[in-house]
Design a protein around this motif. Sequence first.
Motif, PDB file in Angstrom:
ATOM      1  N   ILE A 154       1.989 -13.603   0.122  1.00  0.00           N
ATOM      2  CA  ILE A 154       2.672 -14.432   1.114  1.00  0.00           C
ATOM      3  C   ILE A 154       2.127 -14.111   2.505  1.00  0.00           C
ATOM      4  O   ILE A 154       1.919 -12.950   2.840  1.00  0.00           O
ATOM      5  N   LEU A 155       1.908 -15.169   3.329  1.00  0.00           N
ATOM      6  CA  LEU A 155       1.424 -14.971   4.690  1.00  0.00           C
ATOM      7  C   LEU A 155       2.585 -14.693   5.637  1.00  0.00           C
ATOM      8  O   LEU A 155       3.561 -15.451   5.667  1.00  0.00           O
ATOM      9  N   ASN A 187      -2.209  -0.695   5.900  1.00  0.00           N
ATOM     10  CA  ASN A 187      -0.945   0.030   5.751  1.00  0.00           C
ATOM     11  C   ASN A 187       0.127  -0.797   5.055  1.00  0.00           C
ATOM     12  O   ASN A 187       1.060  -0.240   4.471  1.00  0.00           O
ATOM     13  N   THR A 188       0.012  -2.117   5.130  1.00  0.00           N
ATOM     14  CA  THR A 188       0.993  -2.991   4.463  1.00  0.00           C
ATOM     15  C   THR A 188       0.472  -3.518   3.135  1.00  0.00           C
ATOM     16  O   THR A 188       1.067  -4.421   2.542  1.00  0.00           O
ATOM     17  N   ASP A 189      -0.660  -2.956   2.669  1.00  0.00           N
ATOM     18  CA  ASP A 189      -1.272  -3.389   1.396  1.00  0.00           C
ATOM     19  C   ASP A 189      -1.560  -4.886   1.390  1.00  0.00           C
ATOM     20  O   ASP A 189      -1.370  -5.567   0.377  1.00  0.00           O
ATOM     21  N   SER A 190      -2.011  -5.398   2.520  1.00  0.00           N
ATOM     22  CA  SER A 190      -2.334  -6.819   2.615  1.00  0.00           C
ATOM     23  C   SER A 190      -3.718  -7.085   2.028  1.00  0.00           C
ATOM     24  O   SER A 190      -4.605  -6.228   2.074  1.00  0.00           O
ATOM     25  N   SER A 191      -3.907  -8.277   1.500  1.00  0.00           N
ATOM     26  CA  SER A 191      -5.195  -8.637   0.904  1.00  0.00           C
ATOM     27  C   SER A 191      -6.076  -9.409   1.877  1.00  0.00           C
ATOM     28  O   SER A 191      -7.304  -9.398   1.741  1.00  0.00           O
ATOM     29  N   ASP A 192      -5.465 -10.087   2.869  1.00  0.00           N
ATOM     30  CA  ASP A 192      -6.229 -10.917   3.794  1.00  0.00           C
ATOM     31  C   ASP A 192      -5.635 -10.841   5.194  1.00  0.00           C
ATOM     32  O   ASP A 192      -4.419 -10.682   5.357  1.00  0.00           O
ATOM     33  N   VAL A 193      -6.514 -10.981   6.186  1.00  0.00           N
ATOM     34  CA  VAL A 193      -6.107 -11.083   7.588  1.00  0.00           C
ATOM     35  C   VAL A 193      -6.549 -12.465   8.086  1.00  0.00           C
ATOM     36  O   VAL A 193      -7.711 -12.827   7.943  1.00  0.00           O
ATOM     37  N   CYS A 250      10.763  -2.096   3.240  1.00  0.00           N
ATOM     38  CA  CYS A 250       9.991  -3.274   2.811  1.00  0.00           C
ATOM     39  C   CYS A 250       9.752  -4.244   3.970  1.00  0.00           C
ATOM     40  O   CYS A 250       9.483  -5.425   3.748  1.00  0.00           O
ATOM     41  N   MET A 251       9.868  -3.752   5.197  1.00  0.00           N
ATOM     42  CA  MET A 251       9.666  -4.578   6.401  1.00  0.00           C
ATOM     43  C   MET A 251      10.615  -5.776   6.428  1.00  0.00           C
ATOM     44  O   MET A 251      10.257  -6.871   6.837  1.00  0.00           O
ATOM     45  N   ASP A 252      11.839  -5.564   5.916  1.00  0.00           N
ATOM     46  CA  ASP A 252      12.889  -6.582   5.914  1.00  0.00           C
ATOM     47  C   ASP A 252      12.520  -7.823   5.103  1.00  0.00           C
ATOM     48  O   ASP A 252      13.074  -8.908   5.316  1.00  0.00           O
ATOM     49  N   VAL A 253      11.613  -7.659   4.160  1.00  0.00           N
ATOM     50  CA  VAL A 253      11.223  -8.792   3.304  1.00  0.00           C
ATOM     51  C   VAL A 253      12.055  -8.816   2.028  1.00  0.00           C
ATOM     52  O   VAL A 253      12.391  -9.874   1.506  1.00  0.00           O
ATOM     53  N   GLY A 254      12.380  -7.634   1.509  1.00  0.00           N
ATOM     54  CA  GLY A 254      13.140  -7.560   0.262  1.00  0.00           C
ATOM     55  C   GLY A 254      12.264  -7.326  -0.950  1.00  0.00           C
ATOM     56  O   GLY A 254      12.771  -7.107  -2.054  1.00  0.00           O
ATOM     57  N   TYR A 255      10.947  -7.406  -0.760  1.00  0.00           N
ATOM     58  CA  TYR A 255      10.015  -7.215  -1.870  1.00  0.00           C
ATOM     59  C   TYR A 255       8.964  -6.179  -1.477  1.00  0.00           C
ATOM     60  O   TYR A 255       8.613  -6.035  -0.305  1.00  0.00           O
ATOM     61  N   ARG A 256       8.427  -5.510  -2.488  1.00  0.00           N
ATOM     62  CA  ARG A 256       7.352  -4.552  -2.245  1.00  0.00           C
ATOM     63  C   ARG A 256       6.508  -4.434  -3.511  1.00  0.00           C
ATOM     64  O   ARG A 256       7.004  -4.002  -4.551  1.00  0.00           O
ATOM     65  N   GLY A 257       5.252  -4.869  -3.454  1.00  0.00           N
ATOM     66  CA  GLY A 257       4.379  -4.832  -4.617  1.00  0.00           C
ATOM     67  C   GLY A 257       4.544  -6.065  -5.487  1.00  0.00           C
ATOM     68  O   GLY A 257       5.428  -6.899  -5.256  1.00  0.00           O
TER      69      GLY A 257
END
Length: 567
Positions: free
Chosen positions: A220-221, A196-202, A494-501
């Motif tokens: 970013i982790l 759901n967060t378009d993450s590449s790794d867990v 953007c989950m309070d990160v400020g970036y998306r994509g």
Amino acid sequence: MVVTSELTSELQNENLFGQRLLAVDAISESDLRKALDIQNSVGGLLGSILIRVGALSEEILLRVLSEQTGQRIVGQGIELPEFHELFVAMDETDIVFDWYLDHSLVHWPEEDKIICCCKQQTSFIRDTMRYFYPDMDVEYCLISSQELDAVLDFIKKEKSVDDLIHESGSSKALRELAEEAPVVELVNNILAQAINTDSSDVHIEPDEEGFAVRLRTDGILYTRFRQPAERFPAVASRIKLISGLDIAERRLPQDGRITTRISGSEMDIRVSTVPGVHGESIVMRLLPKERDVVKLPNLGLEPDHLEMVEQAIGEANGMFLVTGPTGSGKSTTLSGALAAANDGRKKIITVEDPVEFVVPGVTQIQAHAEIGYTFAKALRAILRQDPDVIMVGEIRDKETADIAIQSALTGHMVLSTVHTNDALSVFTRLIDMGVEPFLVAAPMKLVQAQRLVRKLCGHCATDAKVPDQIEQDFLKLDLGFDPEWKVAQGCDKCMDVGYRGRTGIYEIYPISGEMRDMVVNKATVSQIRKLAIEEGHRNMYQDGLIKAARGLTTVEEVIRVTSGVET
């Protein structure tokens, strides 16, 4: 304090040891009297009491003991093995782990003898070690309490999980634990959050107090949440179970794969486990089965760069190399290039490991190095398939480089990747592999380096002012538009990160005749870069500034990803 010396035989009484500490000014007489009084009242070793009352450091005590007894100190000429290696060595004996824990003792083989460390050496310990190792010398060494306690804690945790695994003589207990509803729900929730967060790794990382679940989003982790240590064995076992790994093996690295449907997406998940001090580190790489091939115009290429790439892949023969570190989007770029080259009149074949994007109309081959089907062997087979365009996942060695270059010289267009820090270093990288400079230069049409920068969230980015030097660097590019610098803020979107994509920043150099001559003459990267600047090409930092000036990303993000790249 850990005393592994034979105090009973070597120092007939503790008073003599106390006098030695006085002689080297390690303690005062009042400290000694106080420690002796405590010893007479409650017992214990004199050295341990002196440390507890703050009169003596363990480092000094170990040094004095070493001088007195001639015993070596762990960490000074003798090294403690990795904890899991030590556990394995002790597990191979007939001595049960409870005995080691009861007597605070560890041991390991060193050449033709056994190294033994314990809190207090006794005749019982000496007799026991002599009984189990009758034909080997046993050397008793000194070790700090901190090191010994850390090893014993590790052994205690390993033993508790081993006991669970071997319950009823099998791993049935762990399997049952891994299939409990709360554990299944937790693992599925972790994977769902990642998708759901378009993450590449867990990343699942155990430590002393529990374990952290971290997701790599946009490169970013981020730590999503933490769980108590008691839940880790069940979670680790669940992941191993569904990825086909051995849940009873925790001392060796393992690799597995999961194919599943989560949050409406078909996913291939590659799983890697590596033993650590506090348990296994688990990393899961998420690979969507159905990924749309990104078209070249959507990769963030500026118009002049896009024209260069399209012209290169339209050539009848030659070589186009993309460089950059792992995770910089090289495979995405090549997939877009293949889609652009696929006009229905060309035979296009790729060899990849793994095949990340399925490109319609392209024959894609999966390399299997573990069975000897390497890039080089696959490339030889491809040449007998009458291809027009060949894509090689990566040029890793001289053999692959030689075949790829010969293919480019004999009428094929070859696309591939090389691991270098910047575009122009590709020449020296290939020459270092053993390829002749004239062969490196002859087929080369275009070299490209790239990085991925995070895109600003369109909902919360705000205007910003940048340092004068940044402004001047941008104005030197003379692009004819006013910059719109932005800064990241953070919001719910953007989950309070400020970036998306993410988008790409590039440095792309078409190979001119003069540049080709410099490669043949083994010019340095700096000399070739000077020529590229004279020819009017921009570097990756400058391309990043254009993206920042358009408000797509921030200057801070550009500097972060281009730091260490020579400009």
